[in-house]
Design an enzyme around this catalytic site. Structure first.
Site, PDB file in Angstrom:
ATOM      1  N   ARG A 155      53.180  41.746  38.146  1.00  0.00           N
ATOM      2  CA  ARG A 155      52.358  41.361  39.283  1.00  0.00           C
ATOM      3  C   ARG A 155      51.619  42.607  39.766  1.00  0.00           C
ATOM      4  O   ARG A 155      52.111  43.732  39.616  1.00  0.00           O
ATOM      5  CB  ARG A 155      53.220  40.804  40.416  1.00  0.00           C
ATOM      6  CG  ARG A 155      54.027  39.558  40.055  1.00  0.00           C
ATOM      7  CD  ARG A 155      54.878  39.111  41.229  1.00  0.00           C
ATOM      8  NE  ARG A 155      55.635  37.894  40.939  1.00  0.00           N
ATOM      9  CZ  ARG A 155      56.885  37.878  40.489  1.00  0.00           C
ATOM     10  NH1 ARG A 155      57.528  39.031  40.284  1.00  0.00           N
ATOM     11  NH2 ARG A 155      57.502  36.735  40.263  1.00  0.00           N
ATOM     12  N   LYS A 186      59.795  39.575  43.421  1.00  0.00           N
ATOM     13  CA  LYS A 186      60.031  38.721  44.582  1.00  0.00           C
ATOM     14  C   LYS A 186      61.526  38.586  44.844  1.00  0.00           C
ATOM     15  O   LYS A 186      62.326  38.526  43.908  1.00  0.00           O
ATOM     16  CB  LYS A 186      59.408  37.349  44.348  1.00  0.00           C
ATOM     17  CG  LYS A 186      57.874  37.374  44.323  1.00  0.00           C
ATOM     18  CD  LYS A 186      57.302  35.976  44.188  1.00  0.00           C
ATOM     19  CE  LYS A 186      55.784  35.994  44.245  1.00  0.00           C
ATOM     20  NZ  LYS A 186      55.205  34.637  44.109  1.00  0.00           N
ATOM     21  N   HIS A 254      46.237  38.798  37.911  1.00  0.00           N
ATOM     22  CA  HIS A 254      47.163  37.723  37.567  1.00  0.00           C
ATOM     23  C   HIS A 254      46.749  37.029  36.265  1.00  0.00           C
ATOM     24  O   HIS A 254      47.588  36.427  35.593  1.00  0.00           O
ATOM     25  CB  HIS A 254      47.255  36.720  38.711  1.00  0.00           C
ATOM     26  CG  HIS A 254      48.659  36.284  39.012  1.00  0.00           C
ATOM     27  ND1 HIS A 254      49.621  37.154  39.482  1.00  0.00           N
ATOM     28  CD2 HIS A 254      49.290  35.084  38.869  1.00  0.00           C
ATOM     29  CE1 HIS A 254      50.768  36.502  39.637  1.00  0.00           C
ATOM     30  NE2 HIS A 254      50.592  35.256  39.269  1.00  0.00           N
ATOM     31  N   ARG A 257      48.572  38.717  33.642  1.00  0.00           N
ATOM     32  CA  ARG A 257      49.975  38.276  33.649  1.00  0.00           C
ATOM     33  C   ARG A 257      50.088  36.916  32.944  1.00  0.00           C
ATOM     34  O   ARG A 257      50.995  36.713  32.133  1.00  0.00           O
ATOM     35  CB  ARG A 257      50.467  38.179  35.095  1.00  0.00           C
ATOM     36  CG  ARG A 257      51.901  37.667  35.272  1.00  0.00           C
ATOM     37  CD  ARG A 257      52.305  37.845  36.734  1.00  0.00           C
ATOM     38  NE  ARG A 257      53.435  37.041  37.130  1.00  0.00           N
ATOM     39  CZ  ARG A 257      54.717  37.423  37.020  1.00  0.00           C
ATOM     40  NH1 ARG A 257      55.007  38.594  36.471  1.00  0.00           N
ATOM     41  NH2 ARG A 257      55.705  36.648  37.442  1.00  0.00           N
ATOM     42  N   HIS A 280      60.793  35.139  36.929  1.00  0.00           N
ATOM     43  CA  HIS A 280      60.851  33.835  37.582  1.00  0.00           C
ATOM     44  C   HIS A 280      62.300  33.461  37.853  1.00  0.00           C
ATOM     45  O   HIS A 280      63.152  33.559  36.962  1.00  0.00           O
ATOM     46  CB  HIS A 280      60.218  32.756  36.692  1.00  0.00           C
ATOM     47  CG  HIS A 280      58.729  32.820  36.656  1.00  0.00           C
ATOM     48  ND1 HIS A 280      57.981  32.211  35.668  1.00  0.00           N
ATOM     49  CD2 HIS A 280      57.834  33.402  37.491  1.00  0.00           C
ATOM     50  CE1 HIS A 280      56.691  32.419  35.903  1.00  0.00           C
ATOM     51  NE2 HIS A 280      56.583  33.141  36.985  1.00  0.00           N
ATOM     52  N   TYR A 289      53.629  27.543  31.010  1.00  0.00           N
ATOM     53  CA  TYR A 289      53.046  28.229  29.863  1.00  0.00           C
ATOM     54  C   TYR A 289      53.255  27.464  28.565  1.00  0.00           C
ATOM     55  O   TYR A 289      52.581  27.726  27.579  1.00  0.00           O
ATOM     56  CB  TYR A 289      53.609  29.650  29.762  1.00  0.00           C
ATOM     57  CG  TYR A 289      53.211  30.483  30.954  1.00  0.00           C
ATOM     58  CD1 TYR A 289      51.900  30.906  31.110  1.00  0.00           C
ATOM     59  CD2 TYR A 289      54.125  30.791  31.954  1.00  0.00           C
ATOM     60  CE1 TYR A 289      51.514  31.642  32.231  1.00  0.00           C
ATOM     61  CE2 TYR A 289      53.747  31.525  33.060  1.00  0.00           C
ATOM     62  CZ  TYR A 289      52.446  31.940  33.197  1.00  0.00           C
ATOM     63  OH  TYR A 289      52.063  32.656  34.295  1.00  0.00           O
TER      64      TYR A 289
END
Length: 311
Positions: A155, A186, A254, A257, A280, A289
């Protein structure tokens, strides 16, 4: 508990104070809550908080939708409002949480925009050397940043937060010897991601000319003034680089990414590995994806199969 706040906005201020001190939310998140709740106060003008009911909230959500506000943004606002009324209901008498059961309009599923492999490699590859002189430090910095974004699927905030070494306060750092980058994503979750050979070479070239940070810190990517490069600056540099190099679309961090995830999945088929490298928490976030992967296969089929386009 002390005296209760007086007025609608005072209750919002008290709630924001609760989020700041009790839940330790970031300044960015608090600002988003403040915007959402301020909009709620404006839209519900003429109604005190106990008078805001389920039907009014539904009308407010419909009004936002009529203004073509993105369903994702409406869902975020409803979540902010729901949390506020849940907190408020513990302090004043409310018939019920008026946001409970109110849902945002369904949004159409859109796939993340990813570059083709050729376009991605062309974007991050070093430019042709200039006659006489080597690359400028700013060019080396850009190349290292762009290569690392695509190489490791970071990110933009993770990239900007990298330090050169693994200090106590470092959110992330690069380990050139082991060919990996450590980042804090995150939820303050730390992960280790491999770094490709091209990115490692670009990082080594940048580190050799990197100026010392002006604040005495250890930021990996710094501007010519010695300050840590911000996510916004990285976005601007990548966009300008894409335009200068003839990228087929408007490029943002992004997108690199997404391209990383799509290309690794196309080659490996290992969804769990891609999930871990992206950081994630849920496999469902990574499964998008697989749709990108099928999209790529469908394009190859259409271009290559002799009966694919028979009319």
């Amino acid at each position: 508990m002390g005296a209760e706040p007086d007025g609608k906005l005072a209750w919002i201020d008290a709630y924001l104070g609760h989020l700041r001190t009790e839940r330790k939310l970031s300044a960015h998140t608090l600002a988003a809550y403040a915007r959402d709740l301020g909009e709620l106060a404006t839209l519900s003008d003429g109604h005190d908080w106990p008078q805001v009911d389920h039907f009014l909230v539904r009308r407010l959500a419909a009004k936002l939708h009529a203004k073509d506000l993105d369903p994702r943004s409406i869902a975020r606002k409803l979540s902010s409002w729901r949390g506020f009324f849940g907190w408020l209901g513990e302090r004043v008498a409310l018939p019920a949480n008026p946001v409970q059961g109110v849902r945002a309009p369904k949004r159409a599923k859109t796939l993340p925009r990813a570059l083709s492999v050729d376009d991605a490699v062309r974007l991050v590859a070093p430019p042709a050397p200039r006659a006489g002189n080597g690359a400028e430090p700013a060019e080396l910095c850009n190349r290292a940043m762009f290569e690392l974004l695509y190489s490791s699927g970071l990110r933009v905030s993770e990239l900007a937060g990298l330090d050169l070494t693994a200090g106590k306060a470092a959110l992330g750092w690069v380990d050139l010897d082991n060919g990996e980058v450590v980042v804090t994503g995150k939820g303050n979750k730390r992960r280790v991601v491999p770094v490709g050979a091209a990115a490692l070479a670009a990082l080594a070239a940048w580190i050799a000319v990197r100026p010392a940070p002006s604040d005495g810190g250890d930021a990996l990517f710094v501007s010519t003034r010695g300050t840590r490069v911000s996510p916004r600056v990285i976005q601007q540099r990548l966009r300008a680089h894409g335009v200068a190099n003839g990228a087929p679309v408007r490029v943002h961090p992004h997108m690199l990414r997404h391209s990383f995830a799509s290309h690794v999945l196309q080659s490996s088929g290992d969804l769990r590995a891609v999930q871990e490298m992206l950081g994630h928490s849920s496999i469902s976030s990574t499964q998008v994806y697989t749709a990108l992967d099928f999209q790529h296969l469908a394009e190859v089929y259409d271009q290559a199969h002799p009966r694919a386009k028979v009319k």
